[in-house]
Write a protein that holds these residues in place. Structure first.
Motif, PDB file in Angstrom:
ATOM      1  N   TYR A  31      56.553 -39.600  13.047  1.00  0.00           N
ATOM      2  CA  TYR A  31      56.015 -38.534  12.212  1.00  0.00           C
ATOM      3  C   TYR A  31      54.529 -38.303  12.486  1.00  0.00           C
ATOM      4  O   TYR A  31      54.040 -37.173  12.405  1.00  0.00           O
ATOM      5  CB  TYR A  31      56.193 -38.865  10.732  1.00  0.00           C
ATOM      6  N   GLY A  32      53.826 -39.389  12.780  1.00  0.00           N
ATOM      7  CA  GLY A  32      52.382 -39.270  13.021  1.00  0.00           C
ATOM      8  C   GLY A  32      52.051 -38.290  14.130  1.00  0.00           C
ATOM      9  O   GLY A  32      51.061 -37.548  14.040  1.00  0.00           O
ATOM     10  N   ASP A  33      52.861 -38.258  15.186  1.00  0.00           N
ATOM     11  CA  ASP A  33      52.631 -37.308  16.284  1.00  0.00           C
ATOM     12  C   ASP A  33      52.705 -35.869  15.784  1.00  0.00           C
ATOM     13  O   ASP A  33      51.859 -35.033  16.126  1.00  0.00           O
ATOM     14  CB  ASP A  33      53.665 -37.517  17.395  1.00  0.00           C
ATOM     15  N   PHE A  34      53.719 -35.568  14.980  1.00  0.00           N
ATOM     16  CA  PHE A  34      53.883 -34.210  14.454  1.00  0.00           C
ATOM     17  C   PHE A  34      52.749 -33.846  13.494  1.00  0.00           C
ATOM     18  O   PHE A  34      52.248 -32.719  13.509  1.00  0.00           O
ATOM     19  CB  PHE A  34      55.224 -34.084  13.724  1.00  0.00           C
ATOM     20  N   LEU A  35      52.346 -34.801  12.667  1.00  0.00           N
ATOM     21  CA  LEU A  35      51.290 -34.544  11.683  1.00  0.00           C
ATOM     22  C   LEU A  35      49.961 -34.230  12.353  1.00  0.00           C
ATOM     23  O   LEU A  35      49.286 -33.251  11.995  1.00  0.00           O
ATOM     24  CB  LEU A  35      51.151 -35.752  10.751  1.00  0.00           C
ATOM     25  N   VAL A  36      49.577 -35.035  13.323  1.00  0.00           N
ATOM     26  CA  VAL A  36      48.284 -34.832  13.987  1.00  0.00           C
ATOM     27  C   VAL A  36      48.268 -33.512  14.750  1.00  0.00           C
ATOM     28  O   VAL A  36      47.270 -32.777  14.735  1.00  0.00           O
ATOM     29  CB  VAL A  36      47.964 -36.018  14.918  1.00  0.00           C
ATOM     30  N   LYS A  37      49.378 -33.181  15.400  1.00  0.00           N
ATOM     31  CA  LYS A  37      49.463 -31.910  16.124  1.00  0.00           C
ATOM     32  C   LYS A  37      49.312 -30.741  15.158  1.00  0.00           C
ATOM     33  O   LYS A  37      48.602 -29.764  15.443  1.00  0.00           O
ATOM     34  CB  LYS A  37      50.790 -31.822  16.860  1.00  0.00           C
ATOM     35  N   CYS A  38      49.943 -30.821  13.995  1.00  0.00           N
ATOM     36  CA  CYS A  38      49.871 -29.764  12.997  1.00  0.00           C
ATOM     37  C   CYS A  38      48.449 -29.626  12.442  1.00  0.00           C
ATOM     38  O   CYS A  38      47.954 -28.513  12.238  1.00  0.00           O
ATOM     39  CB  CYS A  38      50.861 -30.046  11.873  1.00  0.00           C
ATOM     40  N   ILE A  39      47.801 -30.752  12.207  1.00  0.00           N
ATOM     41  CA  ILE A  39      46.408 -30.740  11.731  1.00  0.00           C
ATOM     42  C   ILE A  39      45.506 -30.035  12.745  1.00  0.00           C
ATOM     43  O   ILE A  39      44.687 -29.177  12.394  1.00  0.00           O
ATOM     44  CB  ILE A  39      45.925 -32.181  11.474  1.00  0.00           C
ATOM     45  N   ASP A  40      45.672 -30.380  14.009  1.00  0.00           N
ATOM     46  CA  ASP A  40      44.858 -29.782  15.069  1.00  0.00           C
ATOM     47  C   ASP A  40      45.127 -28.283  15.196  1.00  0.00           C
ATOM     48  O   ASP A  40      44.193 -27.481  15.329  1.00  0.00           O
ATOM     49  CB  ASP A  40      45.136 -30.473  16.402  1.00  0.00           C
ATOM     50  N   GLU A  41      46.394 -27.904  15.166  1.00  0.00           N
ATOM     51  CA  GLU A  41      46.756 -26.495  15.313  1.00  0.00           C
ATOM     52  C   GLU A  41      46.166 -25.626  14.209  1.00  0.00           C
ATOM     53  O   GLU A  41      45.883 -24.437  14.432  1.00  0.00           O
ATOM     54  CB  GLU A  41      48.282 -26.341  15.311  1.00  0.00           C
ATOM     55  N   ASN A  42      45.975 -26.202  13.042  1.00  0.00           N
ATOM     56  CA  ASN A  42      45.468 -25.435  11.908  1.00  0.00           C
ATOM     57  C   ASN A  42      43.981 -25.636  11.650  1.00  0.00           C
ATOM     58  O   ASN A  42      43.453 -25.169  10.631  1.00  0.00           O
ATOM     59  CB  ASN A  42      46.278 -25.777  10.658  1.00  0.00           C
ATOM     60  N   GLY A  43      43.305 -26.314  12.563  1.00  0.00           N
ATOM     61  CA  GLY A  43      41.857 -26.443  12.482  1.00  0.00           C
ATOM     62  C   GLY A  43      41.354 -27.165  11.254  1.00  0.00           C
ATOM     63  O   GLY A  43      40.273 -26.848  10.743  1.00  0.00           O
ATOM     64  N   ILE A  44      42.112 -28.140  10.763  1.00  0.00           N
ATOM     65  CA  ILE A  44      41.687 -28.896   9.587  1.00  0.00           C
ATOM     66  C   ILE A  44      40.661 -29.942   9.991  1.00  0.00           C
ATOM     67  O   ILE A  44      40.884 -30.733  10.904  1.00  0.00           O
ATOM     68  CB  ILE A  44      42.896 -29.556   8.900  1.00  0.00           C
ATOM     69  N   SER A  45      39.539 -29.933   9.299  1.00  0.00           N
ATOM     70  CA  SER A  45      38.461 -30.889   9.567  1.00  0.00           C
ATOM     71  C   SER A  45      38.110 -31.622   8.279  1.00  0.00           C
ATOM     72  O   SER A  45      37.776 -30.986   7.271  1.00  0.00           O
ATOM     73  CB  SER A  45      37.227 -30.154  10.109  1.00  0.00           C
ATOM     74  N   CYS A  46      38.210 -32.945   8.296  1.00  0.00           N
ATOM     75  CA  CYS A  46      37.932 -33.745   7.102  1.00  0.00           C
ATOM     76  C   CYS A  46      37.117 -34.981   7.469  1.00  0.00           C
ATOM     77  O   CYS A  46      37.026 -35.362   8.636  1.00  0.00           O
ATOM     78  CB  CYS A  46      39.234 -34.160   6.433  1.00  0.00           C
ATOM     79  N   ASP A  47      36.536 -35.594   6.443  1.00  0.00           N
ATOM     80  CA  ASP A  47      35.721 -36.803   6.636  1.00  0.00           C
ATOM     81  C   ASP A  47      36.541 -38.078   6.504  1.00  0.00           C
ATOM     82  O   ASP A  47      36.225 -39.094   7.130  1.00  0.00           O
ATOM     83  CB  ASP A  47      34.591 -36.856   5.592  1.00  0.00           C
ATOM     84  N   SER A  48      37.557 -38.040   5.659  1.00  0.00           N
ATOM     85  CA  SER A  48      38.346 -39.243   5.401  1.00  0.00           C
ATOM     86  C   SER A  48      39.740 -38.853   4.940  1.00  0.00           C
ATOM     87  O   SER A  48      40.003 -37.705   4.568  1.00  0.00           O
ATOM     88  CB  SER A  48      37.664 -40.141   4.368  1.00  0.00           C
ATOM     89  N   ILE A  49      40.626 -39.852   4.960  1.00  0.00           N
ATOM     90  CA  ILE A  49      42.043 -39.637   4.680  1.00  0.00           C
ATOM     91  C   ILE A  49      42.468 -40.508   3.502  1.00  0.00           C
ATOM     92  O   ILE A  49      42.037 -41.659   3.380  1.00  0.00           O
ATOM     93  CB  ILE A  49      42.891 -40.022   5.912  1.00  0.00           C
ATOM     94  N   THR A  50      43.314 -39.947   2.650  1.00  0.00           N
ATOM     95  CA  THR A  50      43.946 -40.735   1.597  1.00  0.00           C
ATOM     96  C   THR A  50      45.380 -40.240   1.425  1.00  0.00           C
ATOM     97  O   THR A  50      45.834 -39.385   2.172  1.00  0.00           O
ATOM     98  CB  THR A  50      43.156 -40.675   0.276  1.00  0.00           C
TER      99      THR A  50
END
Length: 220
Positions: A85-104
């Motif tokens: 799932y991590g592969d799909f999640l990171v690709k989706c984050i990149d495709e949508n230009g999401i930029s964050c400082d930290s994850i929860t």
């Protein structure tokens, strides 16, 4: 010795595709057929409007083999699925230009986590952290258990079910941060919205969200 142990594990628990569950060669957890035919979200279909969240995205639709896969992941201790799932999640984050400082992540209650033995959203958040290098921190705590959202129909009932159930942990890690909130599924967005409200009350600068899958939008 390690290789022998891997072989023994494969004999006892043969590797299977995490979606169609068909038998796979050693070390393979996603078959080519599923990779090509999964119900991917595309373009604007990746986005879900959720109150208090700047952008909420999901790479897959919650149907068919995706639904079956996530149920095995959540309720049958198949924690290794988080890596796929991590592969799909990171690709989706990149495709949508999401930029964050930290994850929860959206946490389970203490009782439910103890029963299950792990928190499925936390595993996803830590997979994203491992791939992106962003810090992953526990920022929320579920203070009261409540009926599972999956058993409640209607947006209003779901909002009421999660109201007041979460609190911020270590507000100093939240203040002024752009936070990426992680969960497995988004339906009405009630749980994500409640968690985002708690993070913003602790002075998060902004909250974005990502889930493995999204269901069809329900009427309000």
């Amino acid at each position: 010795m390690r290789r022998l142990w891997d072989v023994l594990l494969d004999l006892l628990y043969p590797p299977r595709c995490c979606f169609c569950h068909n038998l796979m060669p050693t070390g393979v957890r996603l078959c080519e057929h599923c990779r090509e035919t999964l119900p991917y979200t595309r373009g604007e279909a990746q986005l879900r409007e959720v109150k208090g969240i700047e952008k909420c995205v999901s790479p897959l639709r919650y149907e068919k083999t995706v639904r079956e896969s996530l149920l095995r992941y959540k309720f049958h201790s198949l924690c290794g699925y988080a890596q796929i799932y991590g592969d799909f999640l990171v690709k989706c984050i990149d495709e949508n230009g999401i930029s964050c400082d930290s994850i929860t992540w959206v946490p389970l209650s203490r009782a439910r986590r103890w029963t299950r033995g792990y928190d499925q959203a936390e595993l996803l958040a830590r997979e994203i952290s491992r791939r992106t290098g962003l810090p992953c921190k526990r920022m929320l705590r579920k203070i009261r258990n409540n009926p599972a959202q999956s058993g409640i129909h209607g947006a209003a009932q779901r909002r009421e079910n999660v109201k007041g159930k979460y609190r911020a942990v270590s507000p100093e890690t939240i203040r002024g941060k752009r936070v990426l909130l992680v969960d497995d599924i988004v339906t009405t967005g009630s749980t994500l919205a409640e968690c985002a409200a708690v993070l913003k009350a602790a002075d998060a600068k902004a909250v974005c969200a990502v889930t493995v899958a999204s269901t069809p939008r329900e009427k309000k």
